[in-house]
Design a protein around this motif. Structure first.
Motif, PDB file in Angstrom:
ATOM      1  N   THR A   1      57.634 -29.294  34.056  1.00 14.11           N
ATOM      2  CA  THR A   1      59.067 -29.390  33.794  1.00 14.11           C
ATOM      3  C   THR A   1      59.296 -29.876  32.367  1.00 14.11           C
ATOM      4  N   LEU A   2      60.539 -29.753  31.903  1.00 11.90           N
ATOM      5  CA  LEU A   2      60.864 -30.240  30.563  1.00 11.90           C
ATOM      6  C   LEU A   2      60.596 -31.727  30.431  1.00 11.90           C
ATOM      7  N   ALA A   3      60.953 -32.495  31.466  1.00 11.01           N
ATOM      8  CA  ALA A   3      60.741 -33.943  31.421  1.00 11.01           C
ATOM      9  C   ALA A   3      59.256 -34.281  31.373  1.00 11.01           C
ATOM     10  N   GLU A   4      58.469 -33.571  32.184  1.00  8.40           N
ATOM     11  CA  GLU A   4      57.022 -33.815  32.180  1.00  8.40           C
ATOM     12  C   GLU A   4      56.420 -33.481  30.820  1.00  8.40           C
ATOM     13  N   ARG A   5      56.824 -32.377  30.249  1.00  7.23           N
ATOM     14  CA  ARG A   5      56.266 -31.968  28.962  1.00  7.23           C
ATOM     15  C   ARG A   5      56.650 -32.954  27.858  1.00  7.23           C
ATOM     16  N   ALA A   6      57.860 -33.484  27.927  1.00  7.46           N
ATOM     17  CA  ALA A   6      58.275 -34.472  26.930  1.00  7.46           C
ATOM     18  C   ALA A   6      57.432 -35.733  27.031  1.00  7.46           C
ATOM     19  N   GLU A   7      57.157 -36.174  28.258  1.00  9.01           N
ATOM     20  CA  GLU A   7      56.364 -37.392  28.430  1.00  9.01           C
ATOM     21  C   GLU A   7      54.912 -37.174  28.024  1.00  9.01           C
ATOM     22  N   VAL A   8      54.362 -36.024  28.340  1.00  9.45           N
ATOM     23  CA  VAL A   8      52.988 -35.726  27.914  1.00  9.45           C
ATOM     24  C   VAL A   8      52.906 -35.728  26.394  1.00  9.45           C
ATOM     25  N   ARG A   9      53.845 -35.070  25.753  1.00 11.43           N
ATOM     26  CA  ARG A   9      53.841 -35.012  24.291  1.00 11.43           C
ATOM     27  C   ARG A   9      53.988 -36.411  23.685  1.00 11.43           C
ATOM     28  N   ARG A  10      54.855 -37.227  24.287  1.00  8.79           N
ATOM     29  CA  ARG A  10      55.038 -38.592  23.771  1.00  8.79           C
ATOM     30  C   ARG A  10      53.731 -39.372  23.816  1.00  8.79           C
ATOM     31  N   LEU A  11      53.011 -39.266  24.922  1.00 15.55           N
ATOM     32  CA  LEU A  11      51.776 -40.047  25.061  1.00 15.55           C
ATOM     33  C   LEU A  11      50.637 -39.475  24.223  1.00 15.55           C
ATOM     34  N   VAL A  12      50.572 -38.165  24.083  1.00 17.16           N
ATOM     35  CA  VAL A  12      49.567 -37.588  23.184  1.00 17.16           C
ATOM     36  C   VAL A  12      49.806 -38.080  21.765  1.00 17.16           C
ATOM     37  N   ALA A  13      51.081 -38.113  21.353  1.00 15.95           N
ATOM     38  CA  ALA A  13      51.406 -38.631  20.021  1.00 15.95           C
ATOM     39  C   ALA A  13      51.048 -40.107  19.912  1.00 15.95           C
ATOM     40  N   TRP A  14      51.236 -40.861  20.983  1.00 14.99           N
ATOM     41  CA  TRP A  14      50.883 -42.291  20.990  1.00 14.99           C
ATOM     42  C   TRP A  14      49.388 -42.468  20.726  1.00 14.99           C
ATOM     43  N   PHE A  15      48.570 -41.759  21.485  1.00 14.85           N
ATOM     44  CA  PHE A  15      47.117 -41.967  21.373  1.00 14.85           C
ATOM     45  C   PHE A  15      46.546 -41.362  20.088  1.00 14.85           C
ATOM     46  N   ASP A  16      47.026 -40.180  19.711  1.00 21.25           N
ATOM     47  CA  ASP A  16      46.507 -39.545  18.501  1.00 21.25           C
ATOM     48  C   ASP A  16      47.120 -40.127  17.235  1.00 21.25           C
ATOM     49  N   GLY A  17      48.210 -40.861  17.382  1.00 19.93           N
ATOM     50  CA  GLY A  17      48.857 -41.490  16.240  1.00 19.93           C
ATOM     51  C   GLY A  17      48.635 -42.994  16.228  1.00 19.93           C
ATOM     52  N   LYS A  18      49.375 -43.700  17.059  1.00 21.73           N
ATOM     53  CA  LYS A  18      49.352 -45.164  17.054  1.00 21.73           C
ATOM     54  C   LYS A  18      47.980 -45.734  17.435  1.00 21.73           C
ATOM     55  N   PHE A  19      47.412 -45.246  18.541  1.00 19.44           N
ATOM     56  CA  PHE A  19      46.105 -45.748  18.954  1.00 19.44           C
ATOM     57  C   PHE A  19      45.051 -45.426  17.896  1.00 19.44           C
TER      58      PHE A  19
END
Length: 222
Positions: free
Chosen positions: A84-102
């Motif tokens: 779903t759109l909501a699921e895809r947004a959350e996946v993208r947010r966390l991928v950005a978290w780990f590949d960016g902030k982490f």
């Protein structure tokens, strides 16, 4: 056979490897020493970075997130970016978290200083950077533990690219013995589930010349 150009301990390359293996897409690995600036490789990717996926038809896809987006669109039977759109947004947010902030706060301060720097001949590790990496790790392990306690998988009810992004960084750090698993039991248990998946076998079989992992590295029941 499609080819993935990679560096074994790169978390970005590991994320793509895990996605390919989870989707059961055949591929072969080729180590690319990007610091040698091989002209043939830089023709494929002028940025000179890995991972790069070369498809059998000659299509070249560079950048780990672009590759994973491509894989989800080209091989949609097992979606890793959510349904779903909501699921895809959350996946993208966390991928950005780990590949960016982490990556910026933990992986770069530990993996780069302890391994990559030596590989590139750029001097001794920076003790200040390493201290910062260890300090930031507690915050991130707490966050992973919080997600793992409150969701079936990190981004929600389904295994996703968010799990593979987090596991890719942690697996690379675990290879050099730099994950403090005692900081979060839920994070430890989630990672044990990830390690038990068949797609993880290739990553756990990695061995770097002159750098042996700790004994628990390959053990799903660590």
């Amino acid at each position: 056979m499609r080819t993935l150009y990679h560096i074994p301990l790169s978390p970005f390359c590991r994320k793509v490897r895990l996605a390919l293996a989870e989707k059961r897409i055949p591929f072969e690995l080729r180590i690319e020493r990007i610091w040698e600036r091989r002209p043939e490789f830089e023709q494929m990717n002028p940025a000179g970075t890995v991972p790069v996926l070369l498809e059998e038809n000659g299509l070249v896809i560079a950048d780990s997130y672009a590759i994973c987006e491509y894989l989800d669109e080209a091989y949609p039977d097992l979606p890793l970016l959510g349904r779903t759109l909501a699921e895809r947004a959350e996946v993208r947010r966390l991928v950005a978290w780990f590949d960016g902030k982490f990556h910026d706060q933990v992986t770069r301060n530990l993996l780069y200083e302890k391994h990559t720097k030596r590989l590139l001949g750029r001097g001794n590790p920076d003790a200040t950077a390493m201290r910062a990496g260890y300090q930031h790790m507690k915050q991130h392990m707490d966050y992973i533990g919080h997600l793992a306690e409150n969701r079936a998988w990190l981004a929600g009810s389904q295994l996703s690219l968010a799990d593979f992004a987090a596991a890719a960084h942690l697996s690379a750090l675990d290879y050099i013995g730099d994950v403090k698993w005692e900081l979060s039991e839920p994070a430890h248990d989630w990672y044990a589930r990830m390690k038990s998946r068949p797609c993880f076998r290739g990553v756990l079989a990695d061995r770097i010349s002159g750098l042996a992992p700790p004994e628990h590295y390959s053990d799903p029941d660590f």
